[in-house]
Design an enzyme around this catalytic site. Structure first.
Site, mmCIF file in Angstrom:
data_model
loop_
_atom_site.group_PDB
_atom_site.id
_atom_site.type_symbol
_atom_site.label_atom_id
_atom_site.label_comp_id
_atom_site.label_asym_id
_atom_site.label_seq_id
_atom_site.Cartn_x
_atom_site.Cartn_y
_atom_site.Cartn_z
ATOM 1 C CD GLU A 208 7.678 5.909 -5.334
ATOM 2 O OE1 GLU A 208 7.465 5.765 -4.109
ATOM 3 O OE2 GLU A 208 8.063 6.983 -5.827
ATOM 4 C CD GLU B 26 2.300 8.273 -4.620
ATOM 5 O OE1 GLU B 26 1.393 7.975 -5.435
ATOM 6 O OE2 GLU B 26 3.298 7.566 -4.433
ATOM 7 N N GLY C 129 4.015 4.101 -3.170
ATOM 8 C CA GLY C 129 5.343 3.543 -2.939
ATOM 9 C C GLY C 129 5.406 2.045 -3.197
ATOM 10 C CB ALA D 294 -0.936 0.001 1.203
ATOM 11 N N GLY E 238 8.122 9.866 -3.849
ATOM 12 C CA GLY E 238 9.450 10.152 -3.296
ATOM 13 C C GLY E 238 10.370 8.946 -3.340
HETATM 14 C C1 1HE Z 1 -2.074 1.500 5.937
HETATM 15 C C2 1HE Z 1 -1.820 1.844 4.593
HETATM 16 C C3 1HE Z 1 -0.791 2.777 4.348
HETATM 17 C C4 1HE Z 1 -3.440 0.436 4.618
HETATM 18 N N1 1HE Z 1 -0.126 3.266 5.420
HETATM 19 N N2 1HE Z 1 -1.378 2.010 6.937
HETATM 20 N N3 1HE Z 1 -0.921 4.692 -0.772
HETATM 21 C C5 1HE Z 1 -2.234 4.778 -0.550
HETATM 22 O O1 1HE Z 1 -2.785 5.855 -0.628
HETATM 23 C C6 1HE Z 1 -2.939 3.484 -0.254
HETATM 24 C C7 1HE Z 1 -3.629 3.533 1.083
HETATM 25 N N4 1HE Z 1 -4.335 2.269 1.378
HETATM 26 C C8 1HE Z 1 -5.491 1.911 0.760
HETATM 27 O O2 1HE Z 1 -5.977 2.556 -0.163
HETATM 28 C C9 1HE Z 1 -6.150 0.656 1.231
HETATM 29 O O3 1HE Z 1 -5.703 0.424 2.561
HETATM 30 C C10 1HE Z 1 -5.848 -0.601 0.394
HETATM 31 C C11 1HE Z 1 -6.563 -0.481 -0.936
HETATM 32 C C12 1HE Z 1 -4.353 -0.812 0.169
HETATM 33 C C13 1HE Z 1 -6.372 -1.848 1.149
HETATM 34 O O4 1HE Z 1 -7.738 -1.651 1.484
HETATM 35 P P1 1HE Z 1 -8.408 -2.566 2.603
HETATM 36 O O5 1HE Z 1 -9.867 -2.217 2.653
HETATM 37 O O6 1HE Z 1 -8.044 -3.995 2.399
HETATM 38 O O7 1HE Z 1 -7.689 -2.178 3.999
HETATM 39 P P2 1HE Z 1 -7.912 -0.908 4.920
HETATM 40 O O8 1HE Z 1 -9.087 -1.162 5.829
HETATM 41 O O9 1HE Z 1 -7.900 0.372 4.189
HETATM 42 O O10 1HE Z 1 -6.591 -0.934 5.815
HETATM 43 C C14 1HE Z 1 -6.292 -2.042 6.660
HETATM 44 C C15 1HE Z 1 -5.237 -1.578 7.622
HETATM 45 O O11 1HE Z 1 -4.034 -1.282 6.871
HETATM 46 C C16 1HE Z 1 -5.583 -0.305 8.343
HETATM 47 O O12 1HE Z 1 -4.947 -0.352 9.602
HETATM 48 P P3 1HE Z 1 -5.785 -0.613 10.964
HETATM 49 O O13 1HE Z 1 -4.734 -0.562 12.050
HETATM 50 O O14 1HE Z 1 -6.806 0.479 11.039
HETATM 51 O O15 1HE Z 1 -6.393 -1.971 10.789
HETATM 52 C C17 1HE Z 1 -4.952 0.768 7.503
HETATM 53 O O16 1HE Z 1 -4.662 1.945 8.231
HETATM 54 C C18 1HE Z 1 -3.656 0.060 7.121
HETATM 55 N N5 1HE Z 1 -3.079 0.632 5.905
HETATM 56 N N6 1HE Z 1 -2.687 1.182 3.797
HETATM 57 C C19 1HE Z 1 -0.421 2.875 6.657
HETATM 58 N N7 1HE Z 1 -0.455 3.163 3.123
HETATM 59 C C20 1HE Z 1 8.208 7.763 -0.614
HETATM 60 S S1 1HE Z 1 6.801 8.579 -1.001
HETATM 61 C C21 1HE Z 1 5.607 7.377 -1.325
HETATM 62 C C22 1HE Z 1 4.261 8.007 -1.373
HETATM 63 C C23 1HE Z 1 3.161 7.013 -1.105
HETATM 64 O O17 1HE Z 1 3.353 5.831 -1.127
HETATM 65 S S2 1HE Z 1 1.645 7.668 -0.692
HETATM 66 C C24 1HE Z 1 0.739 6.255 -0.155
HETATM 67 C C25 1HE Z 1 -0.116 5.791 -1.251
#
Ligand code: 1HE
Length: 268
Positions: free
Chosen positions: A122, A142, A119, A70, A150
């Protein structure tokens, strides 16, 4: 000296080194959808610094749970309330890890599933081959999160899909999946069944190549791509001078000359 991978301090990835030299490295934070926290990034640096000196002939980069990765750990990022300098230094560690992967000389095959986003894309784009299954999807959210890439997307994702597609993905949140993801270059293989099984099969196949040849394929092509055409053609000749005269290749050339080596045929 050969490095013992199991002696490394790594807990966010599960490591399994097979007898044929294929290492299966599995992202192991499924409860957080394998989001990359700072600790996991450090472990990727540790692992991929060691891989070229650990007797590994190919790597399958896999993931526990329904999603490959994610991306940035957004919760940690929010909690840490990082300064610009702190986040820059964190990004440099992402680059350290991903450059070790891309330029390390050991083939890395990513077994993708579910979300390969931000990421996570990435990370996947730092592997040498990407295998997607029917439910794999790719995005750069992002733009919608108030962030920017990043971890090298501007270099590697743009390199895979082209600048215009990357900009579209970031501005609009466009998601690619299935055959379209292959067509635009995000994945090289699309399977109906398990991406892990196909990735393992490809890794085993790559592991049968001579290590020095794989080293050239999995480091020189990237390095040469960073050079001018003039310098790249010179450096390619130097690499070929070393690789194409390696003693270990003599047996394979001998087999070809005697007519016993497999011929290249169309698959159908
Ligand atoms: C996370 C993350 C995360 C899930 N950081 N904790 N990335 C994103 O914008 C993607 C963000 N994530 C999502 O869109 C969804 O979580 C998913 C599509 C990947 C999965 O959905 P789902 O329904 O299976 O899970 P969920 O209920 O959203 O999340 C389950 C748990 O994973 C939950 O934690 P909990 O403690 O509340 O159970 C979420 O908080 C956790 N979780 N994704 C932290 N990304 C060097 S620069 C790079 C820039 C980027 O990468 S920006 C990030 C882009």
């Amino acid at each position: 000296m050969t490095i013992d991978l199991h002696a490394l301090s790594i807990k966010n990835l599960a490591l399994d080194l097979h007898d044929d030299g294929v290492l299966v490295a599995t992202l192991n934070r499924p409860a957080k959808r394998n989001a990359l926290n700072a600790e996991t990034v450090e472990e990727l640096v540790t692992l991929f610094s060691a891989v070229p000196r650990a007797g590994v002939r190919a790597v399958v980069l896999a993931a526990e749970g329904d999603h490959f990765c994610a991306g940035l750990d957004l919760v940690e990022h929010h909690r840490e309330d990082r300064s610009p300098a702190e986040f820059m230094h964190l990004c440099l560690r992402w680059h350290e890890a991903f450059n070790k992967m891309e330029y390390g000389g050991v083939p890395i095959i990513a077994a993708l599933k579910g979300a390969v986003v931000g990421g996570g894309l990435e990370l996947a784009s730092s592997a040498h081959i990407r295998v997607a299954d029917a439910r794999t999807y790719f995005a750069l959210p992002e733009g919608q999160r108030g962030l920017f890439t990043g971890g090298g997307a501007t270099i590697r994702v743009a390199g895979l899909v082209g600048k215009a597609r990357m900009i579209d993905m970031m501005l609009t949140g466009r998601v690619y999946q299935g055959q379209e993801a292959v067509d635009v270059g995000l994945a090289q293989h699309l399977v109906e069944g398990s991406s892990f099984d196909r990735a393992l099969d490809l890794a085993r196949r790559a592991a049968q190549n001579l290590p020095l040849t794989n080293f050239a394929i999995c480091s020189a092509i990237s390095h040469l791509g960073n050079m001018s055409a003039l310098d790249a053609s010179y450096a390619e000749a130097v690499v070929a001078g070393v690789v194409n005269t390696q003693p270990a290749a003599r047996e394979r050339l001998d087999a070809f000359a005697k007519g016993t080596a497999a011929r290249v045929r169309p698959t159908q």
